[in-house]
Design an enzyme around this catalytic site. Sequence first.
Site, mmCIF file in Angstrom:
data_model
loop_
_atom_site.group_PDB
_atom_site.id
_atom_site.type_symbol
_atom_site.label_atom_id
_atom_site.label_comp_id
_atom_site.label_asym_id
_atom_site.label_seq_id
_atom_site.Cartn_x
_atom_site.Cartn_y
_atom_site.Cartn_z
ATOM 1 N N HIS A 155 1.002 -1.215 0.151
ATOM 2 C CA HIS A 155 0.029 -0.197 -0.038
ATOM 3 C C HIS A 155 0.897 1.200 -0.055
ATOM 4 O O HIS A 155 0.452 2.337 0.600
ATOM 5 C CB HIS A 155 -0.977 -0.042 1.100
ATOM 6 C CG HIS A 155 -1.568 -1.174 1.278
ATOM 7 N ND1 HIS A 155 -2.805 -1.736 0.871
ATOM 8 C CD2 HIS A 155 -1.305 -2.303 2.282
ATOM 9 C CE1 HIS A 155 -3.109 -2.764 1.160
ATOM 10 N NE2 HIS A 155 -2.426 -3.221 1.907
ATOM 11 N N SER A 276 15.162 21.215 -16.655
ATOM 12 C CA SER A 276 13.902 22.048 -17.027
ATOM 13 C C SER A 276 14.253 23.376 -17.642
ATOM 14 O O SER A 276 15.358 23.735 -17.109
ATOM 15 C CB SER A 276 13.044 22.235 -15.450
ATOM 16 O OG SER A 276 12.466 23.486 -15.679
ATOM 17 N N LYS A 282 16.434 21.537 -11.500
ATOM 18 C CA LYS A 282 15.918 20.094 -11.666
ATOM 19 C C LYS A 282 16.551 19.261 -12.764
ATOM 20 O O LYS A 282 17.239 19.528 -13.542
ATOM 21 C CB LYS A 282 14.384 20.486 -12.732
ATOM 22 C CG LYS A 282 13.790 21.252 -11.772
ATOM 23 C CD LYS A 282 12.721 20.634 -11.100
ATOM 24 C CE LYS A 282 11.588 19.674 -11.615
ATOM 25 N NZ LYS A 282 10.718 19.143 -10.659
ATOM 26 N N GLU A 289 9.640 8.035 -17.203
ATOM 27 C CA GLU A 289 8.263 8.630 -17.519
ATOM 28 C C GLU A 289 7.650 8.539 -18.961
ATOM 29 O O GLU A 289 6.348 7.999 -19.166
ATOM 30 C CB GLU A 289 8.347 10.493 -17.146
ATOM 31 C CG GLU A 289 8.378 10.746 -15.881
ATOM 32 C CD GLU A 289 8.633 11.994 -15.482
ATOM 33 O OE1 GLU A 289 8.441 12.693 -16.418
ATOM 34 O OE2 GLU A 289 9.105 12.320 -14.400
#
Length: 461
Positions: A155, A276, A282, A289
Amino acid sequence: MQAWSGRFSEPVDERVKRFTASVLFDQRLASFDIAGSLAHARMLASRGILSLDDLAHIERGMAIIAADVEAGRFRWSVDLEDVHLNIERRLTELVGDAGKRLHTARSRNDQVATDVRLWLRETIDRCLSLLADLRGALLDLAESHAATIMPGFTHLQVAQPVTFGHHLMAYVEMFERDAERLADARRRVNRLPLGAAALAGTGYPIDREQVARALGFEGICRNSLDAVSDRDFAIEFCACAALAMTHLSRLSEELILWMSPRFGFIDLADRFCTGSSIMPQKKNPDVPELVRGKTGRVNGHLVALLTLMKAQPLAYNKDNQEDKEPLFDTADTLVDSLAVYAAMMRGVTVNAPAMARAAAEGFSTATDLADYLVRKGLPFREAHEAVARAVRAAQAQGRDLAELPLDALRAFSPLVEADVYAVLTLEGSVASRTVAGGTAPAQVRAAVAEARRRLPGATGG
Ligand code: ARG
């Protein structure tokens, strides 16, 4: 103009020509189309259906075409509809009547099914080797981290400590099953449709087994209607690909989480990340992704092919021309994802202290304490209850179980003695899970060695 225009009283509408043409995407089948045609022509010649002279012309013309395709100089024409008619027309330009005889005892229906199977067989072999490479990369990482402790989750809550090597070996298992599925699907791909002709077979005394052997097929498609109409072999590949992508996507999700500063468990090499354009700090995990995102289109292609097939009456229908783009895109996506993944996993660095810290939080050795009480004679349900109360008390004090003094622990069960602290450590917890398939470092090392032996090309040593 068209190979079939004799039947018609007016030229085909320009829009229809463009609408029905497949050459812009099926030209990637060219080398397989040529291989299939050569095997067919050689068989026709050996059965006396084609003269040896014609065969020699066909072989000479096909060599030129193959070289032109390879070099990117072949001139594909939408007017000639598809890869098959483009190649046949060029052959006839090059060698005359022999080119016009090639299509004897054959139809584009059995021809295209043959081409796609040959292409898919090669594609599966490429996927199998990429899957083996990815497993190799994961095995190396798992071996180095057979004893590196991280939190195991259920979980997405810290559950019990596991080793990072053990976690990676779960993915090795998934990718090994993906390879098994592909190898199994390959057996059904590897059957020869040629000889089915348009749908009913042919009256020419051809030898289908000879063509099958020449092209490396394991046998012939037994029924001519089935041979030209079903695309289940392509659907199976897409199903295998969807599962493999799903596994990659789950791993991607974890890499993304682990790399986020909140976890800070791992880092990906800079060459696999992007920055970025606005936030200078970043470093984004774009590769995982994208793999996670591309899983959606592969799943979509599987549904597209199932839907393409579901209402087609036997035998061939032009619907089947629509099999190619989803199939090709599925293969390209899987191949690219596997290739980049194997390289990326070789550039993973692990922050073992961050993993250990996270594993120590969240009472991950609570089950070990319950098991300790069971070993001292308490029934498991009562032990569970006693530990739950201890966890509540520790939580209220903002401490971990191992930080409670012996007296405090004994308040929950008089069976607790000084040796309890050994089971409350992360190392003690993982080391105790020696069951087959468990997370103990020794088990992980054994699992790595066994998985290495199962890799294709492994010498067994
Ligand atoms: N381009 C066609 C396809 O991909 C080849 C078969 C055409 N056969 C036909 N009867 N029109 O399916």
